[in-house]
Design an enzyme around this catalytic site. Structure first.
Site, short mmCIF file in Angstrom:
data_model
loop_
_atom_site.label_atom_id
_atom_site.label_comp_id
_atom_site.label_asym_id
_atom_site.label_seq_id
_atom_site.Cartn_x
_atom_site.Cartn_y
_atom_site.Cartn_z
CG HIS A 78 -5.78 -6.09 -1.55
ND1 HIS A 78 -4.56 -6.40 -2.11
CD2 HIS A 78 -5.74 -4.77 -1.27
CE1 HIS A 78 -3.81 -5.31 -2.17
NE2 HIS A 78 -4.51 -4.30 -1.67
CD GLU A 79 -9.37 -2.86 -0.39
OE1 GLU A 79 -8.88 -2.18 0.54
OE2 GLU A 79 -9.05 -2.70 -1.57
#
Length: 425
Positions: A78-79
């Site tokens: 996600h990051e």
């Protein structure tokens, strides 16, 4: 569901909520009911003999580590979506961190500090927009807050896109390696568990029974029909027909029982059983890459629909479904049990957590990616006039505070619900 931004920033600063937000992703997950995961979290079961204690503990530690690694990998993906999107547009990034709390290791590569922190259940990408020590002028065109709306939309939405893509790749890998599970619906409703001393136990209902018929229902009752009937029948006789395994035989026998539901505190009936749709799971293995693609697309579509529908049901019936929302402790407990029962199950566990994270982050709520997207779109609707920073900070800071409180509550609640904690109390 997965709510994000449950951890405080590692620096004592208040970042701009729209243009330079630190993306924190703690996990508070709703596992939808159709999800084929174990219901109970028994990851530290008490051994019956001393010799079994060490292997059981080792197995538990390995299972918990596997589940935690899955969550950490999902946060990393996600990051990385936010980070790569920013880098692709030449936007300044100052930090990339996996985990939160004290740093276990850190290094600097160019202008970005990379860190691995002690608790692997979160992560964030930091932008230097509001850092007076960054060395960038406030009007630097490569600060996130100064970029055009399309660039900011790309950066903020990239985390969700990354999780969706990762979920599909996980399912595709599952199809290529162990095959995709396919459920074949069978008649009746399965009774996986009967609580000792309950109305069902007193009536003679046993784990493994299949309820085939109840009054006022079609020949093939469903779980909702049975639940509604039981709730509406406190202290009333309810005849049921069950199919039961016959010891030493292949065929099952039909048994007629009469259950008298106990009366709950709210006046509804309850019999003390766990009910589940009756189905048989088989694994379909692809013959070639084309078959694997078709299977993966079909399974991805099914799981995505299940997750989004589960989120919709949770939001529409939150008072009834709030207890089904789980925090990081419960997620790891479920993942650990999945890892112990079948390593293959980690594929679907990881895919569903990815989809949950993507779904919840699309909600237009403060402290979530969807909330940031909503503010950017509002700015676009205002003809590019930026929303006052004080308003943005007030909205996002209040949202972060609420999510923090919810996250702490879930962690405490789920910890107290763990079996080995209950045994200690």
């Amino acid at each position: 569901m997965i709510t994000s931004h449950l951890s405080p920033t590692p620096k004592p600063c208040v970042p701009s909520p729209l243009h330079s937000s630190f993306h924190h992703h703690h996990l508070a997950v709703h596992l939808p009911l159709p999800l084929p995961l174990p219901r109970h979290h028994r990851h530290l079961a008490k051994p019956t003999v001393v010799a079994a204690a060490a292997p059981d503990l080792l197995s538990s530690v390995e299972s918990v580590a596997s589940a935690a690694s899955v969550l950490a990998a999902i946060v990393l993906v996600h990051e990385s979506g936010h980070f790569l999107a920013a880098a692709s547009r030449g936007i300044h990034v100052s930090q990339f961190s996996i985990g939160f709390g004290p740093a276990l290791a850190r290094f600097r590569l160019g202008a970005v500090e990379y860190a691995l922190r002690a608790i692997p259940l979160g992560g964030y990408v930091g932008f230097p927009d509001d850092d007076p020590e960054s060395g960038f002028a406030p009007d630097d065109p490569d600060l996130l807050r100064n970029r055009p709306v399309p660039d900011r939309l790309l950066v903020v939405s990239a985390g969700v896109v990354a999780n969706l893509a990762f979920a599909f790749l996980i399912i595709y890998a599952q199809a290529l390696t162990v095959g995709v599970p396919v459920q074949a619906q069978l008649p009746g409703v399965l009774v996986p568990e009967v609580l000792p001393g309950s109305a069902a136990a007193r009536a003679g209902l046993l784990p493994g029974d299949i309820i085939l018929a109840v009054p006022g229902a079609a020949p093939d009752p469903s779980v909702p029909i049975l639940v509604d009937l039981i709730k509406a029948s406190p202290s009333k006789k309810v005849p049921i027909t069950v199919s039961r395994p016959t010891p030493g035989a292949v065929d099952r026998q039909s048994v007629e029982l009469t259950v008298v539901p106990d009366t709950s505190a709210d006046g509804t009936g309850r019999i003390g059983v766990q009910l589940s749709p009756n189905f048989r799971v088989t694994r379909v293995r692809p013959q070639n890459l084309a078959d694997a693609t078709v299977l993966a697309v079909r399974e991805f579509t099914l799981l995505t629909g299940t997750v989004f529908d589960g989120l919709r049901q949770t939001l529409l019936n939150f008072s009834q479904s709030a207890e089904k929302v789980s925090g990081p402790v419960a997620i790891i407990a479920v993942g650990a049990e999945v890892a112990r029962s079948s390593a293959d199950g980690l594929f679907q566990f990881a895919a569903v957590i990815n989809l949950n994270l993507a779904a919840i982050n699309l909600l237009p709520l403060p402290a979530l990616d969807g909330g940031t997207l909503a503010l950017i779109l509002l700015e676009a609707a205002r003809g590019g006039r930026k929303i006052p920073r004080e308003v943005e900070q007030g909205i996002m800071s209040s949202g972060i505070l609420v999510v923090l409180m919810v996250g702490l509550f879930l962690i405490v609640r789920d910890t107290l619900n763990l079996d080995f904690i209950k045994e200690m109390l």
